[in-house]
Design an enzyme around this catalytic site. Structure first.
Site, PDB file in Angstrom:
ATOM      1  N   GLU A   1       0.828  -1.205   0.000  1.00 55.07           N
ATOM      2  CA  GLU A   1       0.000   0.000   0.000  1.00 55.07           C
ATOM      3  C   GLU A   1       0.870   1.266   0.000  1.00 55.07           C
ATOM      4  O   GLU A   1       0.620   2.214   0.753  1.00 55.07           O
ATOM      5  CB  GLU A   1      -0.964  -0.004   1.183  1.00 55.07           C
ATOM      6  CG  GLU A   1      -1.997  -1.120   1.097  1.00 55.07           C
ATOM      7  CD  GLU A   1      -3.083  -1.011   2.156  1.00 55.07           C
ATOM      8  OE1 GLU A   1      -2.770  -0.543   3.273  1.00 55.07           O
ATOM      9  OE2 GLU A   1      -4.217  -1.402   1.878  1.00 55.07           O
TER      10      GLU A   1
ATOM     11  N   GLU B   1      -7.056  -7.218  -0.924  1.00 52.14           N
ATOM     12  CA  GLU B   1      -7.534  -7.084   0.455  1.00 52.14           C
ATOM     13  C   GLU B   1      -8.996  -6.660   0.444  1.00 52.14           C
ATOM     14  O   GLU B   1      -9.313  -5.514   0.134  1.00 52.14           O
ATOM     15  CB  GLU B   1      -6.713  -6.066   1.266  1.00 52.14           C
ATOM     16  CG  GLU B   1      -5.351  -6.541   1.686  1.00 52.14           C
ATOM     17  CD  GLU B   1      -4.696  -5.619   2.709  1.00 52.14           C
ATOM     18  OE1 GLU B   1      -5.427  -4.855   3.393  1.00 52.14           O
ATOM     19  OE2 GLU B   1      -3.460  -5.653   2.828  1.00 52.14           O
TER      20      GLU B   1
END
Length: 809
Positions: A166, A239
């Protein structure tokens, strides 16, 4: 013996999917973090994941677990045994997505970085910094070397590898160097020339040689832009959050099973070919691995398999039903072109895979209206589609008079007399606790002295650089001098206020060993001090010389107090830019009323005496002065509190008839120990964990501290009550419909402790008939260990999920 991985194979990708030996594959992944369970739990967790329709296991690799000391690696001990975890996946024909990072976030201490990393000279983390890149590449190469036997060219299960994590969330903070860093990562992984594929999640600028993936509660709305940005890459959702992490002081976040299924089905309908739940089994963040700060030891995450590894009703079964349908129609989904959405109504659209006039077609009718159900005629059939739901339909063949068949609707949970039981906690008999084994030791408050082992500094030093994160605890000790003329007009109750600036996470302030305040950290913490001038003055009148009052050359009297501040960490942050700059402790100025006492000279004690002497380790107990007194004993003079007469003798016989010893309760800075023996059903050591109920400690009667069983650190405990959020949008309902936000809906457990139960893995206990298990607690603020109970995690049809079960099995 694995049948899926009997021979080497190739992994490639097209714009449609990851391809195994050239064939597009629908990959349904579940995240299971190997250190958040134990090796004895792994086979059951992986088997249940596969039975739940998962064909890929996704996990991070935790740098600080595997390299706690620079250059010293551990990939074999207990839950650090990553090769064994991967081998189990292979044995069960499960693909593996290995997220190396090595920054991982994960609500894990310091985001997975070892703390020694931040102390390397001139390092800047997660940017184009030569020192960081050198260390990062060294560790990634080490993980790759460990994993080589498990890559596709060796007939292994690892098909995907993740670099960074991320990074788009913080790359803006590093500007040009952030872009250069991301591009360097692409070159680095490409040069490895591995048989597995690399990806980056939430990466917002183009990086060569990696697949770009998305993370969120829903991702179908990203699809069109993602396809435009990366037309040659498969659509991968790495995710999908079926819940959310919980902090102490918060109610538990939950996410309805219907909403989880809706999000997955919509992603697949739009053309997604990879989907991963973060998490599928959350588990437990044992020891001091919790990040945050203040994240609960439980990492349950409201997942399909609960913290203890049991199937979570109804989420596990509802998503299993969806997975089974999708995998049954894998060929239909993967071998047909991604369909264009057919608009049927406002907020209602259809996606048809295959020939609609064939039973080998799959249809998704998607109703994104969170308030209204829809009724629509489609394929000559009238369909009722509940609000915020997707109906998955197998096509029919009118020429053979075979009508289309509704396979499932994501909002409808199947119920029957055979519906699975809910998992609840059931107390074991209190008789398994050996009440005669209760004992205690006080943790001393440090003095201000000239001892050579003290760390003395002009001002309070930062905590992490001082402790190297080897402990949660650090004492700041100094002496403050107060002129007698400040109190002579009202020496009984003069007002003094301590102001601490930029302090955290949680602290306890003492004066001369007496507690003044317990506080959460913050930019400014105000602590009213109750200074006992009267005793000091009386001591002088009586001629007692205690070095606490002095007469100066100008005949003015001054009083000396020892200020002791215990700072308690609750985990290092797992996400922030410029992590190398992070510090903790007593960082700002310290004021006593309006007087700045920051630079008066401080002494520092790292850790607790009990930590250094191993109070938590049963093997040391024979050499330690643990105290235990029978019920008739008098109050010990070493405790300046009437705790026995007020707290114990008044209720012991009534509440605890089996208790034959007395112990201090509601006292801070104290170590407790006791023993328990598991009941008969656990004595047969040939029984596997699958056939036994998981167990936990119910710590409702305690307050805050750390707990160990048989020397194994279960983690931090804190019985902080969950308060209601201040967000005006927050509501109590559990409505599945509408965009999920854990901060505004679907929380449970307000006005209750955030975490009451603390998991004891069965492979950490002694199960034989004549074996006892030793529990040790360090209580920071004051609790009552007599109320601790051992409980089972059981399944019961009669109980609601948050109830305590008292039904017979």
């Amino acid at each position: 013996m694995s049948s899926l991985f009997s021979n080497p194979y190739t992994v490639t990708y097209t714009s449609r999917a990851i391809c195994i030996n050239g064939l597009p594959k629908l990959l349904l992944a579940g995240c299971i973090h190997y250190p958040r369970s134990t090796p004895a739990m792994w086979p059951s967790l992986l088997r249940k994941a596969k039975e739940g329709g998962i064909n890929t296991i996704q996990t991070y690799v935790f740098w600080n677990l595997h390299e706690p000391i620079r250059g010293t690696y551990d990939f074999t001990t207990d839950s650090a045994n990553l090769p064994y975890f991967i081998q189990l996946c292979k044995d069960l024909d499960l693909y593996v997505s290995l997220r190396i990072g090595p920054y991982v976030c994960a609500e894990w201490n310091f985001g997975g970085f070892p703390v020694w990393l931040k102390h390397l000279p001139d390092i800047k983390l997660r940017t184009n910094n030569e020192i960081y890149l050198q260390e990062m590449k060294r560790f990634v190469n080490k993980v790759v070397d460990i994993s080589r036997p498990y890559f596709p060219d060796k007939a292994g299960p690892i098909i995907l590898l993740q670099i960074e994590n991320e990074y788009g969330n913080i790359s803006y903070a590093h500007g040009k160097e952030g872009v250069e860093y991301a591009e360097e990562l692409g070159r680095f992984v490409n040069d490895m020339n591995l048989s597995a594929l690399w990806f980056m999640c939430r990466q917002y600028n183009h990086v060569p040689s990696v697949i770009h993936t998305v993370n969120d509660y829903y991702c179908h709305h990203f699809f069109d832009n993602l396809r435009k940005e990366y037309p040659c890459a498969p659509m991968m959702w790495t995710e999908d959050w079926p819940g959310w992490p919980q902090e102490f002081g918060e109610a538990k976040p939950t996410r309805p099973a219907q909403d989880c299924a809706y999000a997955v089905a919509y992603w697949i309908a739009k053309g997604g070919s990879y989907h991963a739940y973060y998490m599928y089994h959350g588990g437990t963040t044992f020891a001091r691995w919790g990040g945050g700060p203040r994240h609960t030891t439980s990492y349950d995450y409201d997942t399909m398999l609960d913290e203890y590894g049991l199937e979570h009703y109804p989420k596990y079964y509802h998503t299993k039903r969806l997975h089974d349908i999708l995998l049954k129609f894998e060929d239909v989904l993967m071998k047909n072109p991604i369909p264009t959405a057919k608009k049927l109504d406002e907020k209602l659209e259809a996606y048809v895979y295959g020939d609609i006039n064939s039973t080998k077609s799959l249809i998704f009718l998607c109703n994104s209206d969170e308030k209204n159900a829809k009724q629509i005629e489609f394929f000559n059939v009238l369909w009722d589609i509940p609000r915020w739901s997707i109906s998955i339909i197998q096509g029919g063949d009118l020429s053979l008079e075979i009508p289309p068949t509704l396979l499932m609707n994501t909002a409808i949970i199947e119920k029957s007399n055979d519906s699975p039981d809910r998992s609840v906690f059931k107390p074991l008999p209190s008789s398994i606790i050996d009440f005669e084994s209760f004992a205690w030791l006080l943790e001393p408050t440090p003095h201000f002295s000239d001892e050579c082992d003290k760390i003395t500094t002009p001002r309070p030093p930062p905590q992490i650089i001082t402790t190297q994160d080897t402990t949660d605890y650090m004492w700041y000790v100094t002496q403050v001098v107060i002129n007698h003329n400040e109190i002579e007009n009202n020496h009984k109750s003069p007002k003094f206020n301590l102001k601490l600036h930029n302090v955290g996470d949680v602290g306890v302030v003492y004066v001369d060993g007496k507690v003044q305040s317990v506080h959460r950290g913050g930019d400014q913490v105000d602590v009213p001090l109750h200074l006992d001038f009267r005793n000091k003055i009386n001591d002088e009148i009586s001629g007692i010389n205690n070095n606490e009052s002095i007469i100066t050359p100008d005949n003015s009297r001054k009083h000396i107090f020892t200020l002791q501040i215990l700072n308690c960490l609750m985990g290092l942050p797992h996400i922030m830019a410029f992590m190398e700059r992070y510090e903790q402790g007593l960082l700002g100025d310290v004021y006593l009323n309006d007087k700045n006492i920051t630079h008066i000279g401080w002494q520092v004690n790292v850790g607790l005496v009990g930590e250094k002497q191993g109070y938590f380790d049963p093997s040391t107990h024979y050499n330690l002065p643990w105290k235990s007194m029978n019920i008739e004993s008098s109050l010990p003079t070493t405790l300046d509190q009437d705790i026995f007469h007020q707290r114990i003798l008044s209720d012991t016989q009534e509440k605890y008839p089996n208790l034959t010893v007395q112990i201090p309760v509601q006292v801070g800075l104290i170590w407790y120990k006791f023993h328990f023996t598991l009941p008969n059903e656990y004595h047969d050591i040939t029984r596997t964990q699958d056939t036994l109920h998981p167990i936990a400690l119910d710590l409702t009667s305690m307050t805050k501290g750390n707990v160990w069983v048989n020397g194994r650190h279960l983690g931090r405990y804190w019985l902080e009550i969950a308060t209601r959020p201040t967000d005006p949008r927050a509501r109590d309902d559990q409505d599945y419909a509408g965009w999920y936000n854990p901060h505004t809906k679907c929380r449970v457990g307000y006005e209750l402790p955030s975490q009451r139960y603390y998991h004891i893995p069965l492979d950490w206990v002694k199960r034989g008939k004549d074996h006892t298990n030793c529990v040790v607690l360090f209580e920071e603020w004051g609790g009552d260990p007599r109320g601790i109970r051992v409980v089972q995690r059981v399944k019961c049809k009669k109980c609601e999920p948050n109830e305590v079960c008292f039904h017979r099995n």
